[in-house]
Motif scaffolding. Structure first.
Motif, PDB file in Angstrom:
ATOM      1  N   HIS A   1       0.820   5.084   0.537  1.00 57.57           N
ATOM      2  CA  HIS A   1      -0.010   6.126   1.129  1.00 57.57           C
ATOM      3  C   HIS A   1       0.877   7.321   1.426  1.00 57.57           C
ATOM      4  O   HIS A   1       1.756   7.242   2.294  1.00 57.57           O
ATOM      5  CB  HIS A   1      -0.664   5.609   2.415  1.00 57.57           C
ATOM      6  CG  HIS A   1      -1.401   6.659   3.186  1.00 57.57           C
ATOM      7  ND1 HIS A   1      -0.857   7.306   4.274  1.00 57.57           N
ATOM      8  CD2 HIS A   1      -2.639   7.200   3.026  1.00 57.57           C
ATOM      9  CE1 HIS A   1      -1.714   8.174   4.755  1.00 57.57           C
ATOM     10  NE2 HIS A   1      -2.804   8.123   4.017  1.00 57.57           N
TER      11      HIS A   1
ATOM     12  N   ILE B   1       0.862  -1.175   0.000  1.00 56.00           N
ATOM     13  CA  ILE B   1       0.000   0.000   0.000  1.00 56.00           C
ATOM     14  C   ILE B   1       0.900   1.227   0.000  1.00 56.00           C
ATOM     15  O   ILE B   1       1.836   1.334   0.789  1.00 56.00           O
ATOM     16  CB  ILE B   1      -0.965   0.014   1.207  1.00 56.00           C
ATOM     17  CG1 ILE B   1      -1.944   1.184   1.090  1.00 56.00           C
ATOM     18  CG2 ILE B   1      -0.225   0.046   2.542  1.00 56.00           C
ATOM     19  CD1 ILE B   1      -3.096   1.126   2.100  1.00 56.00           C
TER      20      ILE B   1
ATOM     21  N   LEU C   1      -2.777   0.448  -4.293  1.00 56.43           N
ATOM     22  CA  LEU C   1      -2.278  -0.881  -3.965  1.00 56.43           C
ATOM     23  C   LEU C   1      -1.413  -1.366  -5.117  1.00 56.43           C
ATOM     24  O   LEU C   1      -1.772  -1.221  -6.287  1.00 56.43           O
ATOM     25  CB  LEU C   1      -3.428  -1.860  -3.732  1.00 56.43           C
ATOM     26  CG  LEU C   1      -4.289  -1.653  -2.482  1.00 56.43           C
ATOM     27  CD1 LEU C   1      -5.408  -2.686  -2.432  1.00 56.43           C
ATOM     28  CD2 LEU C   1      -3.440  -1.735  -1.216  1.00 56.43           C
TER      29      LEU C   1
END
Length: 436
Positions: free
Chosen positions: A357, A355, A418
């Motif tokens: 972020h 992930i 993702l």
């Protein structure tokens, strides 16, 4: 249903917008018409389009879609595959346009273009919609899908451009039926700021100049509407968020030691003396100085790239988030999110994904698919897996905690992607709805 016009624009504010809709709705032609009629192309570009072997018009008529369909495959097939960005300006405003594909298999490219947009033009081809005998209209699935994505990404303004009005003899009745049908669908989404406009991108009716053939329409032209849309970045009033991109060190003598934290302010404001918290470690810090290329500053705000100096010597590295001490971000190990699945390979819940972020990257696993969205009905139902272009609400578990906000509060710290840990391909784009 109409968006209020901002007639008090006194500066050359920037508007980022995208065109979206189904295949062959005229997205590339509309952008070409905007550039052509607003004098946003050069003479050599015009000449090159006139000579193009892929021109799809008769005689000396210019194929305006060639302005954005730059790939050889796009020109051969007459479709848009990748996102094409174009810049132009009028005396009132500057624009960055993203021309996005209409084909379902390229929906992921539309998501990419929409992620930074202030406005979206949803094109509807009057010749393709199904006019029912009961007076209703059946909209195309891609029109619904792109509208849904625009809503999920919280794009501020939606312009419904009912295109190719010349093919229905500029019929107000057909236009009104389409606008009514779209309004009913938009109500199920929760879209509010919607402005419809009838036009013909091919002939230029109502794009830059008013058309006598559309005399029954009393609203602005498309360019007038785009020039008048107000753009307000709510991130300026949000709590301070600063993802650390790089730690800058001075290699000189220890007496001249320098340690700065470089990055872009994604939300809020910061001033010298402000108290911050380093996330996810929780350490406290105080702003000593704010540096840019121009030198030292007392304060800075969202959108600026700066180097922050702190009074304290702390263990801070790329991937950490500096937040306002009074309103830090939530620290999440489990999170709920809406995702758009962008991979040809379906979701495999046994696999781990990366992930990404902000500036932090860690391992993540989708632990549950809570619901899958039906684009046509806007109803949600259970699902065993996700495939290309599916939109779903999922639960994720991450290896290291993420300092994040709900996407509805702060877009920059509420968004993620993702990545497949084996192929390194981006498989999904997500919007955090929070958890714990």
């Amino acid at each position: 249903m109409n968006a209020p016009l901002n007639t008090n624009l006194t500066e050359h504010s920037l508007l980022r917008f995208i065109t979206a809709g189904s295949v062959d709705d005229g997205k590339s032609t509309l952008i070409g018409r905007l550039l052509y009629d607003s004098k946003g192309i050069f003479a050599d570009q015009l000449a090159a389009m006139s000579r193009s072997k892929h021109k799809r018009t008769v005689g000396d008529t210019v194929d305006l879609s060639l302005l954005t369909d730059g790939l050889e495959a796009e020109r051969e097939q007459g479709i848009t595959i990748d996102v094409a960005y174009r810049y132009f300006a009028t005396p009132k405003r500057k624009f960055i346009i993203a021309d996005t594909p209409g084909h379902e298999q390229y929906t992921r490219n539309m998501v990419t273009g929409a992620s930074t947009a202030d406005a979206v033009i949803i094109l509807i081809d009057v010749s393709k919609v199904k006019l029912r005998e009961d007076g209703g209209v059946d909209l195309l699935i891609q029109t619904k899908r792109h509208s849904t994505i625009a809503h999920l990404l919280q794009i501020e303004h939606v312009i419904v451009a009912v295109n190719k009005m010349d093919l229905v003899d500029y019929s107000q009745e057909i236009y009104d039926r389409i606008v009514k049908a779209y309004g009913e669908f938009a109500a199920t989404l929760g879209l509010k700021d919607i402005t419809p406009i009838p036009l013909s991108a091919l002939t230029g009716d109502n794009v830059v100049a008013k058309s006598d053939k559309l005399a029954w329409y009393q609203g602005p032209t498309l360019i007038e509407l785009l020039e008048s849309l107000s753009v307000y970045d709510e991130s300026h009033n949000a709590p301070f968020r600063f993802p650390v991109q790089l730690v800058a060190r001075h290699n000189g003598h220890e007496a001249n030691d320098f340690r700065g934290y470089m990055g872009r302010i994604e939300a809020g404001k910061v001033s010298v003396g402000d108290k911050l918290v380093v996330q996810p470690s929780g350490q406290s810090a105080t702003v000593k100085d704010i540096l840019t290329f121009e030198g030292s500053h007392r304060s800075a705000e969202a959108g600026q790239s700066v180097t922050l100096l702190l009074n304290e010597y702390l263990d801070i590295s790329r991937g950490d988030l500096l937040s306002g001490a009074d309103q830090p971000a939530a620290q999440l190990k489990q999170l709920k999110a809406d995702v758009c699945w962008m991979s040809d390979e379906p979701l495999d819940q046994r696999r781990k994904y990366w992930i990404k972020h902000g500036t932090r990257q860690t391992a993540a696993k989708i632990t549950a698919i809570e619901s899958l969205l039906d684009i046509n009905t806007q109803q949600r139902h259970s699902a065993e897996g996700l495939k290309l272009n599916d939109i779903a609400t999922v639960a994720l578990t991450v290896q290291q905690p993420l300092a994040a906000d709900a996407y509805s509060d702060i877009r920059a710290t509420g968004a993620f992607i993702l990545i497949d840990e084996v192929t390194h391909q981006t498989v999904a784009a997500g919007m955090i709805r929070l958890s714990q």
